[in-house]
Design a protein around this motif. Structure first.
Motif, PDB file in Angstrom:
ATOM      1  N   PRO A  37       0.806  -1.347   0.038  1.00 45.39           N
ATOM      2  CA  PRO A  37      -0.064   0.090  -0.143  1.00 45.39           C
ATOM      3  C   PRO A  37       0.748   1.095   0.175  1.00 45.39           C
ATOM      4  O   PRO A  37       0.116   2.351  -0.507  1.00 45.39           O
ATOM      5  CB  PRO A  37      -0.797   0.007   1.265  1.00 45.39           C
ATOM      6  CG  PRO A  37      -0.847  -1.543   1.547  1.00 45.39           C
ATOM      7  CD  PRO A  37       0.365  -2.157   1.184  1.00 45.39           C
ATOM      8  N   THR A  38       2.147   1.168   0.372  1.00 42.87           N
ATOM      9  CA  THR A  38       2.812   2.411   0.456  1.00 42.87           C
ATOM     10  C   THR A  38       3.037   3.063  -1.048  1.00 42.87           C
ATOM     11  O   THR A  38       3.472   4.220  -1.181  1.00 42.87           O
ATOM     12  CB  THR A  38       4.298   2.211   0.835  1.00 42.87           C
ATOM     13  OG1 THR A  38       5.066   1.208   0.321  1.00 42.87           O
ATOM     14  CG2 THR A  38       4.431   1.897   2.379  1.00 42.87           C
ATOM     15  N   CYS A  39       3.018   2.262  -2.099  1.00 39.33           N
ATOM     16  CA  CYS A  39       2.906   2.638  -3.450  1.00 39.33           C
ATOM     17  C   CYS A  39       1.676   2.660  -4.333  1.00 39.33           C
ATOM     18  O   CYS A  39       1.359   3.432  -5.190  1.00 39.33           O
ATOM     19  CB  CYS A  39       4.033   1.932  -4.347  1.00 39.33           C
ATOM     20  SG  CYS A  39       5.559   2.246  -3.675  1.00 39.33           S
ATOM     21  N   HIS A  40       0.644   1.586  -3.582  1.00 38.30           N
ATOM     22  CA  HIS A  40      -0.353   1.260  -4.514  1.00 38.30           C
ATOM     23  C   HIS A  40      -1.896   1.692  -3.677  1.00 38.30           C
ATOM     24  O   HIS A  40      -2.759   1.395  -4.341  1.00 38.30           O
ATOM     25  CB  HIS A  40      -0.581  -0.365  -4.842  1.00 38.30           C
ATOM     26  CG  HIS A  40       0.453  -0.584  -5.725  1.00 38.30           C
ATOM     27  ND1 HIS A  40       0.510  -0.253  -7.153  1.00 38.30           N
ATOM     28  CD2 HIS A  40       1.505  -1.306  -5.545  1.00 38.30           C
ATOM     29  CE1 HIS A  40       1.765  -0.797  -7.780  1.00 38.30           C
ATOM     30  NE2 HIS A  40       2.287  -1.431  -7.139  1.00 38.30           N
ATOM     31  N   GLY A  41      -1.399   2.228  -2.715  1.00 38.44           N
ATOM     32  CA  GLY A  41      -2.701   2.678  -1.873  1.00 38.44           C
ATOM     33  C   GLY A  41      -3.604   1.719  -1.086  1.00 38.44           C
ATOM     34  O   GLY A  41      -3.188   0.604  -1.452  1.00 38.44           O
TER      35      GLY A  41
END
Ligand code: HEC
Length: 193
Positions: A37-41
């Protein structure tokens, strides 16, 4: 019926039960654990602000701005009790203003007061800078997601963005992620609405 058959008839449903609950890979938990989630939410829906960041205040410079947008000096002066206060929410600011100016005048100048006193850094739902061209994962086909992950991580898919995703490799290694895990993640993401 022989004893052996009896035993396996009893044990088999238990075995399936364990397989379908305890031992199944939880794609959602894995997605979070592996820092995806740090890059894809959240839920692979992309990187968007989950709340608004704003500030409303009547420091000198904001009072000047109020004047510029057409709030009369007499009204700005009446708001003196708020000069040192800082509000994070538009409604709270307006409530405090209403207590001083009353409903009618507040309504009349509401938009100007908000424009002059407010500084909005970002709003809920705004895209987060730097991640605009990262792909959204939620709702894509499972097989597509699975093969893209494999292609990226195994070097078959390469473009200007690919390197960023490779930053996740140490987490994959540390957690001994296997094919079934990628499939579980892909399955989970494909089902996100
Ligand atoms: C550091 C940032 C970052 C992290 C962490 C990251 N990704 Fe990515 N991911 C990217 C970028 C950037 C791309 C696009 C790469 C490209 O185009 O080659 C991408 C592409 C993908 C794609 C292909 C999407 C498509 O539509 O083609 C999938 C699937 C994917 N990532 C899944 C994951 C999963 C699962 C994790 C966690 C294990 C993860 N990513 C962690 C940055 C990241």
């Amino acid at each position: 019926m022989g004893n052996k058959v009896m035993v396996s008839l009893l044990v088999m449903p238990l075995f399936f039960l364990i397989q379908s609950t305890g031992f199944a890979v939880d794609g959602e938990a894995l997605f979070v654990k592996l820092t995806c989630p740090t890059c894809h939410g959240q839920q692979g829906k992309g990187m968007f602000r989950d709340k608004t960041k704003a500030r409303y205040r009547l420091k000198k410079r904001y009072r000047k701005k109020l004047k510029e947008v057409g709030v009369p000096a007499s009204i700005i002066k009446k708001l003196k009790p708020l000069y040192k206060k800082k509000f994070k929410k538009e409604e709270k600011f307006i409530t405090a203003v209403t207590e001083i100016l009353g409903q009618k005048i507040t309504r009349q100048y509401r938009e100007k007061l908000i424009a002059g006193a407010g500084k909005v850094s970002y709003r809920k739902g705004d895209p987060i800078k730097g991640f605009e061209n990262y792909p959204k994962l939620a709702g894509n086909k499972k097989i597509y997601l699975y093969t893209q992950m494999k292609d990226i991580l195994e070097g078959r898919r390469v473009n200007g963005n690919t390197k960023a995703m490779l930053g996740v490799k140490p987490f994959l290694d540390a957690n001994k992620v296997k094919d079934n895990d990628f499939k579980a993640i892909a399955e989970y993401l494909s089902k996100v609405k």
